[in-house]
Design an enzyme around this catalytic site. Structure first.
Site, PDB file in Angstrom:
ATOM      1  N   CYS A 263      62.546  -1.861  -1.224  1.00 58.30           N
ATOM      2  CA  CYS A 263      63.271  -1.658  -1.551  1.00 58.30           C
ATOM      3  C   CYS A 263      63.475   0.112  -1.803  1.00 58.30           C
ATOM      4  O   CYS A 263      64.357   1.202  -2.229  1.00 58.30           O
ATOM      5  CB  CYS A 263      63.765  -2.131  -3.154  1.00 58.30           C
ATOM      6  SG  CYS A 263      62.452  -1.891  -4.484  1.00 58.30           S
ATOM      7  N   HIS A 311      62.660  -2.607  -9.058  1.00 58.84           N
ATOM      8  CA  HIS A 311      64.107  -2.594  -7.491  1.00 58.84           C
ATOM      9  C   HIS A 311      64.719  -1.380  -7.810  1.00 58.84           C
ATOM     10  O   HIS A 311      64.769  -1.292  -8.923  1.00 58.84           O
ATOM     11  CB  HIS A 311      64.162  -3.973  -7.709  1.00 58.84           C
ATOM     12  CG  HIS A 311      64.207  -4.435  -6.287  1.00 58.84           C
ATOM     13  ND1 HIS A 311      64.546  -4.539  -5.267  1.00 58.84           N
ATOM     14  CD2 HIS A 311      66.423  -3.976  -6.490  1.00 58.84           C
ATOM     15  CE1 HIS A 311      65.105  -4.675  -5.085  1.00 58.84           C
ATOM     16  NE2 HIS A 311      66.539  -4.506  -5.009  1.00 58.84           N
ATOM     17  N   HIS A 323      70.890  -2.399  -0.621  1.00 60.44           N
ATOM     18  CA  HIS A 323      69.308  -2.682  -0.802  1.00 60.44           C
ATOM     19  C   HIS A 323      68.551  -3.484  -0.456  1.00 60.44           C
ATOM     20  O   HIS A 323      69.581  -4.458   1.191  1.00 60.44           O
ATOM     21  CB  HIS A 323      69.205  -3.094  -2.267  1.00 60.44           C
ATOM     22  CG  HIS A 323      69.739  -4.432  -2.912  1.00 60.44           C
ATOM     23  ND1 HIS A 323      69.166  -5.362  -3.850  1.00 60.44           N
ATOM     24  CD2 HIS A 323      70.968  -5.202  -2.224  1.00 60.44           C
ATOM     25  CE1 HIS A 323      69.184  -6.462  -3.549  1.00 60.44           C
ATOM     26  NE2 HIS A 323      70.495  -6.428  -2.777  1.00 60.44           N
TER      27      HIS A 323
END
Length: 349
Positions: A263, A311, A323
């Protein structure tokens, strides 16, 4: 591992056996309520898999941070080694000069310059010698001072290098521990999923998507995106263009492209392509980049997720992010509210 498939009841039993892998005290958002009619056992499997992958994401951030520190420390150690080598060469030259001065005095019969000056009966020679003596004394003092300073520098470099080696070793251990944790969590999640029947695995994927849609719907209904009309800057447009060009590429923990990303690998490379260097990990992005209120969010901003900032996604507008979700998934577009939002940061300042 056996290729045999198991029912959801068996999978739930596996969950109980796998709880030893769960980090104590980990904080996660309560999952959205499943829709009526959802198999409770399968929903428990989904929640467990989701938690395992989140823990893997947290460990991935720790791994990436340790790797980044280790790279910097390695470069610092190389620089110090060069400084030590340069300082040693300088010390050797200074010692050679001191040796040459000692040999010159020996060739002069071992009588110091001060004694020869006192014994001189030539006034003119005496005055000339006095000047040379002062210059010689000054040069000798400077030489000794330089030798002492260089020796002190070498001792400082050596101590600094030793300390950095110790920190490098500590980071290597942290990196190895994080790697082990990542692999354990991913293996546990994959084991749970692999032992489901094919139809149950398909339904599991549907449950994931339904949970994300419910969270997104709740976020939109809250009015969070009602007044979002910010425009992307030129740099943000470049970052968005880079990130969306990676759609479909797989998530691989620790990856920074060009074939795969995690990510924060995706967001850091996207902003690097826009000419703006940002921290490598989502946690450091949250700590070090300027925070922005959600109502002032604009395309190109980074949305940080979960209480531990484990994240991150790049906001592209219209309530969506691009993402790299987790192992087993590809870079994709998703609802910006489909996960627990911690906050928003802006790389452009």
């Amino acid at each position: 591992m056996s290729g045999k498939r198991y029912s959801t009841a068996t999978a739930v039993a596996l969950i109980c056996a796998a709880t030893v892998l769960s980090a104590p005290g980990a904080a996660f958002a309560s999952p959205a309520e499943p829709r009526p009619g959802t198999d409770p056992a399968l929903e428990k499997v989904r929640q467990k898999i989701d938690r395992l992958y989140r823990e893997a994401g947290t460990a991935t951030d720790a791994y990436n941070a340790a790797e980044e520190k280790a790279e910097k420390q390695s470069k610092d150690i190389v620089r110090l080694a060069r400084d030590i080598e340069k300082g040693q060469r300088k010390l050797d030259r200074l010692k050679a000069r001191a040796g040459a001065a000692a040999r010159a005095q020996y060739r002069g019969g071992g009588i110091p310059d001060e004694a020869r000056l006192v014994l001189s009966d030539d006034p003119e020679a005496f005055l000339d010698g006095a000047g040379r003596l002062r210059r010689g004394q000054h040069a000798t003092k400077s030489l000794l001072t330089e030798v002492t300073r260089t020796q002190d520098d070498l001792r400082t470099y050596a101590a600094d290098a030793t300390a950095r080696w110790k920190r490098l070793e500590a980071n290597r251990k942290a990196k190895a521990a994080a790697k082990k944790k990542i692999e354990e969590r991913i293996a546990a999640a994959e084991k749970l999923e692999s032992r489901l029947e094919k139809k149950e695995r398909e339904r599991l994927r549907e449950l994931e998507e339904e949970a994300a849609r419910r969270r997104q719907s709740q976020w939109v209904d809250s009015g969070a995106v009602k007044d979002l009309n910010g425009k992307a800057s030129g740099a943000a447009k470049k970052a968005i263009a880079f990130a969306t060009a990676q759609l479909g590429k797989p998530y691989v923990w620790g990856a920074e492209g060009p074939k795969a990303y995690d990510c924060s690998g995706l967001t850091s490379k996207a902003w690097a392509a826009a000419g703006r260097g940002i921290p490598r990990t989502s946690q450091e992005q949250w700590k070090r980049l300027p925070h922005v209120d959600i109502e002032n969010m604009r395309p190109g901003d980074l949305i940080i997720y979960h209480k531990d900032a484990s994240h991150v996604g790049l906001y592209v507008g219209d309530g969506r992010i691009v993402h790299a979700p987790r192992p087993g998934r590809d870079v994709t577009l998703a609802g910006a509210g489909s996960m627990e939002i911690l906050g928003v940061v802006r790389p452009t300042g």
